[in-house]
Design a protein around this motif. Structure first.
Motif, PDB file in Angstrom:
ATOM      1  N   UNK A   1       0.908  -1.226  -0.027  1.00  0.00           N
ATOM      2  CA  UNK A   1      -0.119  -0.052   0.074  1.00  0.00           C
ATOM      3  C   UNK A   1       1.046   1.146  -0.051  1.00  0.00           C
ATOM      4  N   UNK A   2       0.486   2.291  -0.463  1.00  0.00           N
ATOM      5  CA  UNK A   2       0.942   3.516  -0.163  1.00  0.00           C
ATOM      6  C   UNK A   2       0.338   4.476   0.585  1.00  0.00           C
ATOM      7  N   UNK A   3       0.323   4.412   2.069  1.00  0.00           N
ATOM      8  CA  UNK A   3      -0.787   5.036   2.753  1.00  0.00           C
ATOM      9  C   UNK A   3       0.150   6.261   3.405  1.00  0.00           C
TER      10      UNK A   3
ATOM     11  N   UNK B   1       4.329  -3.782  18.269  1.00  0.00           N
ATOM     12  CA  UNK B   1       4.665  -4.286  19.522  1.00  0.00           C
ATOM     13  C   UNK B   1       3.579  -5.443  19.819  1.00  0.00           C
ATOM     14  N   UNK B   2       2.205  -5.122  19.250  1.00  0.00           N
ATOM     15  CA  UNK B   2       1.304  -6.070  19.207  1.00  0.00           C
ATOM     16  C   UNK B   2       0.603  -6.458  18.098  1.00  0.00           C
ATOM     17  N   UNK B   3       0.372  -7.416  17.667  1.00  0.00           N
ATOM     18  CA  UNK B   3      -0.041  -7.768  16.173  1.00  0.00           C
ATOM     19  C   UNK B   3      -1.255  -7.259  16.016  1.00  0.00           C
ATOM     20  N   UNK B   4      -1.711  -6.452  14.882  1.00  0.00           N
ATOM     21  CA  UNK B   4      -2.683  -5.826  14.475  1.00  0.00           C
ATOM     22  C   UNK B   4      -4.012  -6.919  14.339  1.00  0.00           C
ATOM     23  N   UNK B   5      -4.991  -6.324  14.875  1.00  0.00           N
ATOM     24  CA  UNK B   5      -6.246  -7.142  14.775  1.00  0.00           C
ATOM     25  C   UNK B   5      -6.624  -7.069  13.147  1.00  0.00           C
ATOM     26  N   UNK B   6      -7.224  -8.157  12.693  1.00  0.00           N
ATOM     27  CA  UNK B   6      -7.569  -8.305  11.341  1.00  0.00           C
ATOM     28  C   UNK B   6      -8.556  -6.936  10.705  1.00  0.00           C
ATOM     29  N   UNK B   7      -9.310  -6.589  11.717  1.00  0.00           N
ATOM     30  CA  UNK B   7     -10.233  -5.777  11.107  1.00  0.00           C
ATOM     31  C   UNK B   7      -9.568  -4.097  11.065  1.00  0.00           C
ATOM     32  N   UNK B   8      -8.481  -3.712  11.700  1.00  0.00           N
ATOM     33  CA  UNK B   8      -7.754  -2.549  11.595  1.00  0.00           C
ATOM     34  C   UNK B   8      -6.841  -2.757  10.334  1.00  0.00           C
ATOM     35  N   UNK B   9      -6.285  -3.882   9.964  1.00  0.00           N
ATOM     36  CA  UNK B   9      -5.586  -4.103   8.846  1.00  0.00           C
ATOM     37  C   UNK B   9      -6.408  -3.988   7.659  1.00  0.00           C
ATOM     38  N   UNK B  10      -7.491  -4.593   7.662  1.00  0.00           N
ATOM     39  CA  UNK B  10      -8.435  -4.545   6.670  1.00  0.00           C
ATOM     40  C   UNK B  10      -8.928  -2.982   6.319  1.00  0.00           C
TER      41      UNK B  10
ATOM     42  N   UNK C   1      -5.900  -1.311   4.616  1.00  0.00           N
ATOM     43  CA  UNK C   1      -5.587  -1.918   3.308  1.00  0.00           C
ATOM     44  C   UNK C   1      -6.655  -1.479   2.214  1.00  0.00           C
ATOM     45  N   UNK C   2      -7.966  -1.485   2.848  1.00  0.00           N
ATOM     46  CA  UNK C   2      -9.112  -1.120   1.914  1.00  0.00           C
ATOM     47  C   UNK C   2      -9.139   0.437   1.746  1.00  0.00           C
ATOM     48  N   UNK C   3      -8.858   1.392   2.679  1.00  0.00           N
ATOM     49  CA  UNK C   3      -8.738   2.791   2.680  1.00  0.00           C
ATOM     50  C   UNK C   3      -8.311   3.044   1.259  1.00  0.00           C
ATOM     51  N   UNK C   4      -7.261   2.698   0.686  1.00  0.00           N
ATOM     52  CA  UNK C   4      -6.696   2.890  -0.659  1.00  0.00           C
ATOM     53  C   UNK C   4      -7.611   2.791  -1.617  1.00  0.00           C
ATOM     54  N   UNK C   5      -8.436   1.733  -1.759  1.00  0.00           N
ATOM     55  CA  UNK C   5      -9.540   1.627  -2.569  1.00  0.00           C
ATOM     56  C   UNK C   5     -10.561   2.775  -2.366  1.00  0.00           C
ATOM     57  N   UNK C   6     -11.148   3.045  -1.292  1.00  0.00           N
ATOM     58  CA  UNK C   6     -12.022   4.074  -1.215  1.00  0.00           C
ATOM     59  C   UNK C   6     -11.399   5.333  -1.463  1.00  0.00           C
ATOM     60  N   UNK C   7     -10.322   5.654  -1.128  1.00  0.00           N
ATOM     61  CA  UNK C   7      -9.558   7.053  -1.461  1.00  0.00           C
ATOM     62  C   UNK C   7      -9.552   6.971  -3.045  1.00  0.00           C
ATOM     63  N   UNK C   8      -9.251   6.002  -3.653  1.00  0.00           N
ATOM     64  CA  UNK C   8      -9.205   5.946  -5.111  1.00  0.00           C
ATOM     65  C   UNK C   8     -10.543   6.322  -5.653  1.00  0.00           C
ATOM     66  N   UNK C   9     -11.587   5.534  -5.292  1.00  0.00           N
ATOM     67  CA  UNK C   9     -12.902   5.682  -5.800  1.00  0.00           C
ATOM     68  C   UNK C   9     -13.443   7.237  -5.624  1.00  0.00           C
ATOM     69  N   UNK C  10     -12.958   7.677  -4.376  1.00  0.00           N
ATOM     70  CA  UNK C  10     -13.588   9.055  -4.297  1.00  0.00           C
ATOM     71  C   UNK C  10     -12.668  10.311  -5.252  1.00  0.00           C
ATOM     72  N   UNK C  11     -11.582   9.785  -5.574  1.00  0.00           N
ATOM     73  CA  UNK C  11     -10.766  10.775  -6.462  1.00  0.00           C
ATOM     74  C   UNK C  11     -11.177  10.369  -7.832  1.00  0.00           C
TER      75      UNK C  11
END
Length: 127
Positions: free
Chosen positions: A26-28, A99-108, A111-121
């Motif tokens: 990703x490029x966040x 330090x603590x593994x990311x919960x799956x929903x946070x990682x999701x 990662x998904x925010x890239x697609x959402x930002x791209x759609x808005x642009x």
């Protein structure tokens, strides 16, 4: 000679089998938030997350001068701060372990925010 070591393939090691978590490229935009010595304040600097998994990330920073080995990573658009311990520095690229593994929903969400930002642009360009 045992069958396990009978071929050259028995010694081959692959990064694919050594990784514990799947990595996403990703490029966040993000911020590094470091607590100053003696808890006298905080220092923030901009960075970009290049890749991320539940266990760590690869980050691009403009300079590593004055960058401590432990800090928080704050992904823009995500409210949580992620505690990080630096693993390596290679020029402007920094590898961190969480330090603590990311919960799956946070990682999701990251990662998904890239697609959402791209759609808005794309929608903004069409108007």
């Amino acid at each position: 000679m045992s069958m396990l070591r009978a071929t050259h393939l028995a010694r081959v090691q692959s990064e694919m089998y050594e990784r514990k978590w799947e990595r996403f490229y990703v490029k966040r935009p993000a911020r590094i938030v470091a607590v100053n010595r003696g808890l006298s304040g905080i220092t923030m600097r901009h960075c970009e997350i290049l890749d991320i998994s539940q266990g760590g990330a690869g980050i691009h920073v403009s300079t590593t001068i004055g960058l401590p080995e432990h800090y928080y990573l704050q992904v823009l658009g995500i409210s949580e701060r992620i505690g990080c311990a630096e693993i390596y520095r290679n020029g402007s690229r920094v590898g961190v372990k969480f330090i603590i593994a990311l919960p799956e929903n946070t990682l999701h969400r990251i990662v998904r925010a890239d697609f959402m930002i791209g759609e808005k642009l794309e929608q903004a360009k069409r108007r």
